[in-house]
Design a protein around this motif. Sequence first.
Motif, PDB file in Angstrom:
ATOM      1  N   ASP A 105       0.848  -1.194   0.000  1.00  0.00           N
ATOM      2  CA  ASP A 105       0.000   0.000   0.000  1.00  0.00           C
ATOM      3  C   ASP A 105       0.879   1.237   0.000  1.00  0.00           C
ATOM      4  O   ASP A 105       1.108   1.868   1.016  1.00  0.00           O
ATOM      5  N   VAL A 106       1.382   1.629  -1.169  1.00  0.00           N
ATOM      6  CA  VAL A 106       2.274   2.768  -1.307  1.00  0.00           C
ATOM      7  C   VAL A 106       1.437   3.988  -1.655  1.00  0.00           C
ATOM      8  O   VAL A 106       0.639   3.972  -2.591  1.00  0.00           O
ATOM      9  N   LYS A 107       1.628   5.052  -0.934  1.00  0.00           N
ATOM     10  CA  LYS A 107       0.934   6.317  -1.187  1.00  0.00           C
ATOM     11  C   LYS A 107       1.979   7.331  -1.628  1.00  0.00           C
ATOM     12  O   LYS A 107       2.697   7.873  -0.807  1.00  0.00           O
ATOM     13  N   PRO A 108       2.067   7.589  -2.913  1.00  0.00           N
ATOM     14  CA  PRO A 108       3.077   8.531  -3.379  1.00  0.00           C
ATOM     15  C   PRO A 108       2.708   9.956  -2.970  1.00  0.00           C
ATOM     16  O   PRO A 108       1.594  10.400  -3.164  1.00  0.00           O
ATOM     17  N   THR A 109       3.651  10.652  -2.371  1.00  0.00           N
ATOM     18  CA  THR A 109       3.473  12.052  -1.984  1.00  0.00           C
ATOM     19  C   THR A 109       4.752  12.794  -2.316  1.00  0.00           C
ATOM     20  O   THR A 109       5.838  12.209  -2.405  1.00  0.00           O
ATOM     21  N   VAL A 110       4.616  14.101  -2.462  1.00  0.00           N
ATOM     22  CA  VAL A 110       5.772  14.937  -2.758  1.00  0.00           C
ATOM     23  C   VAL A 110       6.432  15.294  -1.444  1.00  0.00           C
ATOM     24  O   VAL A 110       5.777  15.641  -0.465  1.00  0.00           O
ATOM     25  N   HIS A 111       7.715  15.248  -1.469  1.00  0.00           N
ATOM     26  CA  HIS A 111       8.467  15.572  -0.265  1.00  0.00           C
ATOM     27  C   HIS A 111       8.312  17.047   0.057  1.00  0.00           C
ATOM     28  O   HIS A 111       8.171  17.877  -0.853  1.00  0.00           O
ATOM     29  N   GLN A 112       8.350  17.392   1.311  1.00  0.00           N
ATOM     30  CA  GLN A 112       8.108  18.776   1.730  1.00  0.00           C
ATOM     31  C   GLN A 112       9.152  19.751   1.204  1.00  0.00           C
ATOM     32  O   GLN A 112       8.863  20.916   0.990  1.00  0.00           O
ATOM     33  N   ASN A 113      10.373  19.320   1.004  1.00  0.00           N
ATOM     34  CA  ASN A 113      11.400  20.214   0.463  1.00  0.00           C
ATOM     35  C   ASN A 113      11.196  20.506  -1.019  1.00  0.00           C
ATOM     36  O   ASN A 113      11.660  21.520  -1.514  1.00  0.00           O
ATOM     37  N   LEU A 114      10.500  19.634  -1.685  1.00  0.00           N
ATOM     38  CA  LEU A 114      10.258  19.824  -3.113  1.00  0.00           C
ATOM     39  C   LEU A 114       9.101  20.792  -3.342  1.00  0.00           C
ATOM     40  O   LEU A 114       9.016  21.415  -4.391  1.00  0.00           O
ATOM     41  N   ARG A 115       8.233  20.957  -2.436  1.00  0.00           N
ATOM     42  CA  ARG A 115       7.102  21.876  -2.573  1.00  0.00           C
ATOM     43  C   ARG A 115       7.596  23.323  -2.565  1.00  0.00           C
ATOM     44  O   ARG A 115       8.251  23.738  -1.642  1.00  0.00           O
ATOM     45  N   THR A 116       7.232  24.080  -3.541  1.00  0.00           N
ATOM     46  CA  THR A 116       7.583  25.501  -3.564  1.00  0.00           C
ATOM     47  C   THR A 116       6.489  26.338  -4.126  1.00  0.00           C
ATOM     48  O   THR A 116       5.559  26.021  -4.743  1.00  0.00           O
TER      49      THR A 116
END
Length: 116
Positions: A105-116
């Motif tokens: 059960d993998v939930k792909p999410t964007v890492h917080q450092n990548l969010r801009t």
Amino acid sequence: MAQQSQGIQKLLAAEKQAAEIVDAARKRKTRRLKQAKEEAAQDIESYRQEREKNFRDQHAKNQGSGDSFAAEVDIQTKQQLDDINLQVAGNRDAVIQRLLELITDVKPTVHQNLRT
């Protein structure tokens, strides 16, 4: 003069007798000191042997209790290992199932450092 000669002879005899008495007293004193030293050495040796025997007895007693203590620890350790093995056997399937769920059960999410 004859009286003076006799007086001197008496003094010399008395001095010789006193020297003999003092010499005999010194010999007695030396003999008593030697005897006292021998008795003290015997007392010390008997006390040392007694303390050594007590030490050996105490050591043997403690050594015996150490063996029983080690046996008791071995029994407790074996019992704890048996308990752990029972818990592992009982929870093995549940743990494997949970790990498989988390892996699949993998939930792909964007890492917080990548969010801009």
